[in-house]
Design a protein around this motif. Structure first.
Motif, PDB file in Angstrom:
ATOM      1  N   PRO A   1       0.804  -1.227   0.000  1.00  0.00           N
ATOM      2  CA  PRO A   1       0.000   0.000   0.000  1.00  0.00           C
ATOM      3  C   PRO A   1       0.835   1.275   0.000  1.00  0.00           C
ATOM      4  CG  PRO A   1      -0.855  -1.574   1.597  1.00  0.00           C
ATOM      5  CD  PRO A   1       0.470  -2.099   1.141  1.00  0.00           C
ATOM      6  N   LEU A   2       2.029   1.242   0.587  1.00  0.00           N
ATOM      7  CA  LEU A   2       2.864   2.435   0.606  1.00  0.00           C
ATOM      8  C   LEU A   2       3.374   2.770  -0.789  1.00  0.00           C
ATOM      9  CD1 LEU A   2       4.920   1.860   3.885  1.00  0.00           C
ATOM     10  CD2 LEU A   2       2.969   3.391   3.530  1.00  0.00           C
ATOM     11  N   ALA A   3       3.705   1.742  -1.562  1.00  0.00           N
ATOM     12  CA  ALA A   3       4.223   1.967  -2.906  1.00  0.00           C
ATOM     13  C   ALA A   3       3.154   2.507  -3.844  1.00  0.00           C
ATOM     14  CB  ALA A   3       4.802   0.669  -3.467  1.00  0.00           C
ATOM     15  N   SER A   4       1.890   2.158  -3.598  1.00  0.00           N
ATOM     16  CA  SER A   4       0.813   2.557  -4.514  1.00  0.00           C
ATOM     17  C   SER A   4      -0.111   3.612  -3.913  1.00  0.00           C
ATOM     18  CB  SER A   4      -0.015   1.335  -4.914  1.00  0.00           C
ATOM     19  OG  SER A   4      -0.570   0.706  -3.766  1.00  0.00           O
ATOM     20  N   GLY A   5       0.282   4.220  -2.780  1.00  0.00           N
ATOM     21  CA  GLY A   5      -0.614   5.160  -2.105  1.00  0.00           C
ATOM     22  C   GLY A   5      -1.015   6.342  -2.963  1.00  0.00           C
ATOM     23  N   ASP A   6      -0.063   6.975  -3.636  1.00  0.00           N
ATOM     24  CA  ASP A   6      -0.389   8.134  -4.472  1.00  0.00           C
ATOM     25  C   ASP A   6      -1.288   7.730  -5.638  1.00  0.00           C
ATOM     26  OD1 ASP A   6       1.089   9.740  -2.818  1.00  0.00           O
ATOM     27  OD2 ASP A   6       2.852   9.809  -4.133  1.00  0.00           O
ATOM     28  N   PHE A   7      -1.001   6.575  -6.223  1.00  0.00           N
ATOM     29  CA  PHE A   7      -1.828   6.092  -7.331  1.00  0.00           C
ATOM     30  C   PHE A   7      -3.247   5.806  -6.844  1.00  0.00           C
ATOM     31  CE2 PHE A   7      -3.337   2.504 -10.015  1.00  0.00           C
ATOM     32  CZ  PHE A   7      -3.382   3.174 -11.226  1.00  0.00           C
ATOM     33  N   HIS A   8      -3.376   5.220  -5.677  1.00  0.00           N
ATOM     34  CA  HIS A   8      -4.698   4.971  -5.091  1.00  0.00           C
ATOM     35  C   HIS A   8      -5.474   6.270  -4.937  1.00  0.00           C
ATOM     36  CE1 HIS A   8      -7.681   4.378  -1.910  1.00  0.00           C
ATOM     37  NE2 HIS A   8      -7.639   3.085  -2.167  1.00  0.00           N
ATOM     38  N   HIS A   9      -4.832   7.294  -4.424  1.00  0.00           N
ATOM     39  CA  HIS A   9      -5.518   8.577  -4.221  1.00  0.00           C
ATOM     40  C   HIS A   9      -5.911   9.204  -5.561  1.00  0.00           C
ATOM     41  CE1 HIS A   9      -4.946   8.325  -0.002  1.00  0.00           C
ATOM     42  NE2 HIS A   9      -3.634   8.547  -0.020  1.00  0.00           N
ATOM     43  N   ALA A  10      -5.071   9.037  -6.588  1.00  0.00           N
ATOM     44  CA  ALA A  10      -5.399   9.573  -7.910  1.00  0.00           C
ATOM     45  C   ALA A  10      -6.612   8.858  -8.491  1.00  0.00           C
ATOM     46  CB  ALA A  10      -4.192   9.435  -8.841  1.00  0.00           C
ATOM     47  N   MET A  11      -6.668   7.527  -8.355  1.00  0.00           N
ATOM     48  CA  MET A  11      -7.838   6.779  -8.815  1.00  0.00           C
ATOM     49  C   MET A  11      -9.091   7.223  -8.073  1.00  0.00           C
ATOM     50  SD  MET A  11      -7.207   4.070 -11.059  1.00  0.00           S
ATOM     51  CE  MET A  11      -8.352   2.777 -10.589  1.00  0.00           C
ATOM     52  N   ASP A  12      -8.973   7.432  -6.769  1.00  0.00           N
ATOM     53  CA  ASP A  12     -10.108   7.862  -5.958  1.00  0.00           C
ATOM     54  C   ASP A  12     -10.606   9.241  -6.402  1.00  0.00           C
ATOM     55  OD1 ASP A  12     -11.866   7.505  -3.550  1.00  0.00           O
ATOM     56  OD2 ASP A  12     -10.775   9.296  -2.911  1.00  0.00           O
ATOM     57  N   LEU A  13      -9.680  10.159  -6.662  1.00  0.00           N
ATOM     58  CA  LEU A  13     -10.051  11.500  -7.118  1.00  0.00           C
ATOM     59  C   LEU A  13     -10.795  11.432  -8.447  1.00  0.00           C
ATOM     60  CD1 LEU A  13      -9.944  14.609  -7.171  1.00  0.00           C
ATOM     61  CD2 LEU A  13      -7.646  14.401  -8.165  1.00  0.00           C
ATOM     62  N   LEU A  14     -10.253  10.677  -9.389  1.00  0.00           N
ATOM     63  CA  LEU A  14     -10.895  10.592 -10.703  1.00  0.00           C
ATOM     64  C   LEU A  14     -12.253   9.909 -10.603  1.00  0.00           C
ATOM     65  CD1 LEU A  14      -7.734   9.683 -12.798  1.00  0.00           C
ATOM     66  CD2 LEU A  14      -8.980  11.851 -12.828  1.00  0.00           C
ATOM     67  N   GLY A  15     -12.368   8.926  -9.709  1.00  0.00           N
ATOM     68  CA  GLY A  15     -13.671   8.305  -9.491  1.00  0.00           C
ATOM     69  C   GLY A  15     -14.668   9.274  -8.896  1.00  0.00           C
ATOM     70  N   ALA A  16     -14.200  10.133  -8.013  1.00  0.00           N
ATOM     71  CA  ALA A  16     -15.090  11.123  -7.399  1.00  0.00           C
ATOM     72  C   ALA A  16     -15.579  12.142  -8.420  1.00  0.00           C
ATOM     73  CB  ALA A  16     -14.363  11.830  -6.257  1.00  0.00           C
ATOM     74  N   LEU A  17     -14.728  12.485  -9.380  1.00  0.00           N
ATOM     75  CA  LEU A  17     -15.126  13.472 -10.391  1.00  0.00           C
ATOM     76  C   LEU A  17     -16.284  12.976 -11.252  1.00  0.00           C
ATOM     77  CD1 LEU A  17     -11.624  14.791 -11.519  1.00  0.00           C
ATOM     78  CD2 LEU A  17     -13.346  16.027 -10.188  1.00  0.00           C
ATOM     79  N   ARG A  18     -16.405  11.658 -11.402  1.00  0.00           N
ATOM     80  CA  ARG A  18     -17.565  11.131 -12.129  1.00  0.00           C
ATOM     81  C   ARG A  18     -18.660  10.682 -11.164  1.00  0.00           C
ATOM     82  NH1 ARG A  18     -16.827   6.483  -9.732  1.00  0.00           N
ATOM     83  NH2 ARG A  18     -16.277   4.602 -10.858  1.00  0.00           N
ATOM     84  N   LEU A  19     -18.544  11.078  -9.902  1.00  0.00           N
ATOM     85  CA  LEU A  19     -19.517  10.870  -8.826  1.00  0.00           C
ATOM     86  C   LEU A  19     -19.551   9.420  -8.358  1.00  0.00           C
ATOM     87  CD1 LEU A  19     -22.369  13.256 -10.021  1.00  0.00           C
ATOM     88  CD2 LEU A  19     -20.476  13.724  -8.447  1.00  0.00           C
ATOM     89  N   CYS A  20     -20.103   8.513  -9.170  1.00  0.00           N
ATOM     90  CA  CYS A  20     -20.091   7.100  -8.794  1.00  0.00           C
ATOM     91  C   CYS A  20     -20.466   6.267 -10.005  1.00  0.00           C
ATOM     92  CB  CYS A  20     -21.048   6.815  -7.629  1.00  0.00           C
ATOM     93  SG  CYS A  20     -22.804   6.852  -8.041  1.00  0.00           S
TER      94      CYS A  20
END
Length: 418
Positions: free
Chosen positions: A264-283
């Motif tokens: 999880p530490l190696a992919s933390g920033d990528f996880h947050h980027a995926m979450d942000l982009l998912g939020a922009l399309r709401l759900c």
């Protein structure tokens, strides 16, 4: 009233000229025109089970119907909690490291998640290693997110399997990820553990993200078994894609998921980027998510279709027999997925152009197939068909294909005419 000035035309993004998606492209548009004229076509261009009479399993339908009153609000951008818990449990059971609901993303089909993942990953000019042949969305999404697809060959002479040595030779300072499509679309190849382990080792050496399209994971024939990549990757970040479209015959529900495994530490920033982009399309689509738990932990309805007597098995058998009987075709029998990728050989292959042939099949024989070059290969002597029609329909299709290829084979060569 002002006259139109061509200089006022709305310009489109220039990189769209690099994108191809013939599965629903020019030939499909021509097919709609012919249908509008009253022609009855056999359309084998799309792996769309519902168009061939398949239905999503009843227990999945009931899972949605029983919860329809809960589907009105938006849900969390990564998906319904119970859906993500079911996906995480499924992946944990097959050995995916660090599988947890917090690392699951539900999307409007795998297609949306492929786009989101590449948008989260790529800076302009960065490279993604993509198989050739590929499912063309991977190339298109890489290009449209300002990346560059670099193709590794999956040669027919090697059963359409990837060559790890060639993959490693293509890694550069700009490479960010390796894409694997297993079982493969369009070839039906099923990758053995030994090859996957070697590719994982390459990703580990160069710190590359593994993007693993496993949408056909349970569609296998003749005793073939599926090896997921995430358990082999261990702490290496890996994004594994799955969904309801193929195994569960529910394309129109638009339910896909991606599971981010590894450290999880190696992919933390990528996880947050995926979450942000998912939020922009709401759900993602909410109703279909209520079917996920039953799909992954309920009755197995795909295996009987892939065994002797099952519909997919029998249609695949018809494909193999038709190609074996034809002097004009050669086939690497698909080990999995929903497609065949025949090669045109012999005299029929003289001057053969796959797009011209596909148009000829449409105009003269009322059959819609996909040219092999649509899957980003340099050769022009293959085409793809889906295994979804009934076996007698596929036999009829290949009788028509053989008829056209026989005319080509019997025609005088251009050099002789000259």
């Amino acid at each position: 009233m002002s006259s139109f000035n061509p200089r006022n035309k709305i310009a489109t993004r220039t990189r769209l000229t690099e994108v191809r998606y013939e599965i629903r492209g020019e030939l499909a548009r021509r097919a709609r025109e012919l249908e509008g004229q009253g022609r009855s076509l056999i359309k084998l261009n799309i792996g769309n089970p519902g168009a061939f009479g398949f239905r999503a399993p009843e227990h999945l339908q009931q899972a949605i119907a029983g919860r329809i009153a809960r589907t009105d609000p938006y849900t969390h951008q990564q998906g319904l909690p119970e859906a993500r818990e079911a996906i995480a449990a499924f992946h944990k059971a097959r050995g995916t490291p660090n599988a947890s609901p917090e690392r699951v993303f539900v999307g409007n089909g795998v297609s949306e998640l492929i786009d989101i993942s590449l948008r989260a990953l790529l800076n302009p000019g960065e490279e993604v290693l993509v198989p050739s042949p590929d499912y063309p969305l991977w190339s298109a999404a890489t290009i449209l997110n300002d990346g560059r697809p670099v193709y590794y060959k999956c040669d027919r002479d090697n059963g359409f399997l990837p060559d790890p040595e060639q993959i490693e030779s293509l890694v550069s300072s700009r490479t960010r990820a390796i894409v694997l499509i297993n079982p493969n679309n369009p070839t039906g190849a099923n990758y053995p553990r030994e090859i996957l382990e070697r590719i994982v080792a390459i990703a580990q050496r160069y710190r590359l993200l593994l993007l693993v399209d496993e949408i056909y994971d349970h569609i296998l024939y003749d005793g073939n078994t599926f090896q997921p990549v995430a358990p082999l990757a261990g702490d290496l970040p890996c994004l594994s894609f799955g969904g309801l479209s193929k195994v569960h015959r529910a394309c129109g529900w638009r339910v896909g998921w991606a599971v981010l495994s590894g450290d999880p530490l190696a992919s933390g920033d990528f996880h947050h980027a995926m979450d942000l982009l998912g939020a922009l399309r709401l759900c993602a689509n909410v109703p279909g998510q209520f079917a996920i738990e039953q799909a992954l932990h309920g009755a197995d309805t795909i295996t009987p279709l892939c065994e002797p007597g099952g519909r997919l098995y029998e249609t695949r058998k018809a494909l193999i027999e038709a190609c074996e009987a034809s002097p004009h075709l050669s086939l690497v029998a698909p080990a999995g997925a929903l497609y065949g990728f025949p090669q045109v050989v012999g005299d029929a292959a003289r001057g053969f152009d796959d797009h011209e042939f596909a148009l000829q099949m449409l105009e003269e024989e009322d059959v819609l197939i996909v040219p092999g070059t649509s899957f980003n290969v340099p050769y022009r002597n293959h085409f793809r068909v889906t295994l979804l029609p009934e076996a007698p329909v596929l036999r009829e299709v290949f009788a028509r294909i053989d008829r056209v290829l026989s005319r080509r084979a019997d025609a005088p060569s251009r050099s002789a005419v000259a």
